[in-house]
Scaffold this active site. Structure first.
Site: not given
Length: 262
Positions: A107, A150, A253
């Site tokens: 992330y 991500d 998302h």
């Protein structure tokens, strides 16, 4: 051993436990990598995931922020983590499968709103995080590895709804795109999603600020699945489950999928 993997920024696994369970039930990936779980591990709803067959979980948690987790129906072992840029954040975790494949779940920091490290500490942290990722994979070049997560950057012109309009917007600025490209080059990583879907607009994130996200379709491809060259040709069947963005109380998302025949 063929398997399907998905990556999803869930934006609170406790708040969206039902959505994770829905994905695991309806789509049944063998491995699901989650970002922004936003919970210490002792508060994570692991029993619900165990009941659906995901008995193996490797995770790093943090109260209220960040956090990454790998849920798997297949046996996996905890292979560590790294505190990139020394932020003290739970933004990286690694698991190893029985076939020797390593899965990195990342992330990357979002970087705030102003694309200038002098004016915005968060943007500087993002660039430092990416620089350390680059250096790490340069000195410890991976093999038989998959990197997902991500990454908070949409690198290609067709990864955003309007390339020119977003050139000065964090997540698509040239300095970020260059930094992500350096990470990819350092590890020899292959973008599996774009290997499978080489042309056309492709998004995995739509802002909560857009009241009709689906019709406006002002998206960005911030979520990625990469693999090392030695296994990249085994990757296939990439897709983004856009429909999940429209589920009740959704994450902003959508899950990204890929399958591997290994």
């Amino acid at each position: 051993m063929p398997f399907t993997l998905a990556t999803w920024n869930i934006n609170s696994v406790r708040l969206r436990e039902a959505l994770v369970s829905r994905l695991l039930t309806d789509e049944a990936p063998d491995v699901l990598c989650l970002q922004e779980i936003k919970t210490p591990l002792d508060k994570m709803p692991v029993e619900a995931f165990h009941a659906l067959g995901y008995r193996y979980i490797v995770a790093r948690g943090q109260k209220g922020y960040n956090g990454v987790a790998i849920l798997s129906k297949l046996p996996i072992m905890d292979a560590g983590d790294r505190d990139f840029a020394g932020l003290g954040h739970a933004r990286h975790v690694v698991a190893q499968m029985e076939n020797g494949v390593t899965i990195h779940n990342f992330y990357v920091p979002a970087g705030g709103d102003v694309p200038d490290r002098e004016q915005n500490v968060k943007f500087g942290q993002k660039l430092d995080f990416l620089s350390e990722m680059r250096d790490h994979f340069h000195w410890q070049r991976p093999d038989r590895a998959i990197l997902v997560g991500d990454l908070n950057i949409a690198p290609r012109e067709d990864d955003v709804w309007n390339h020119k309009a977003l050139l000065k917007i964090v997540s698509h600025t040239p300095v970020e795109v260059e930094a992500l490209g350096a990470v990819q080059e350092a590890g020899g990583w292959v973008d599996i999603t774009r290997q499978d879907i080489p042309q056309g607009q492709l998004y995995s994130w739509w802002s909560y600020r857009s009241p009709d996200w689906d019709a406006a379709d002002k998206g960005r491809r911030l979520d990625h699945v990469w693999a090392t060259p030695d296994i990249a040709n085994a990757g296939h069947s990439s897709r983004i489950l856009r429909a999940a963005r429209g589920w009740e109380q959704p994450s902003d998302h959508a899950p990204v999928f890929a399958s591997f025949d290994l």
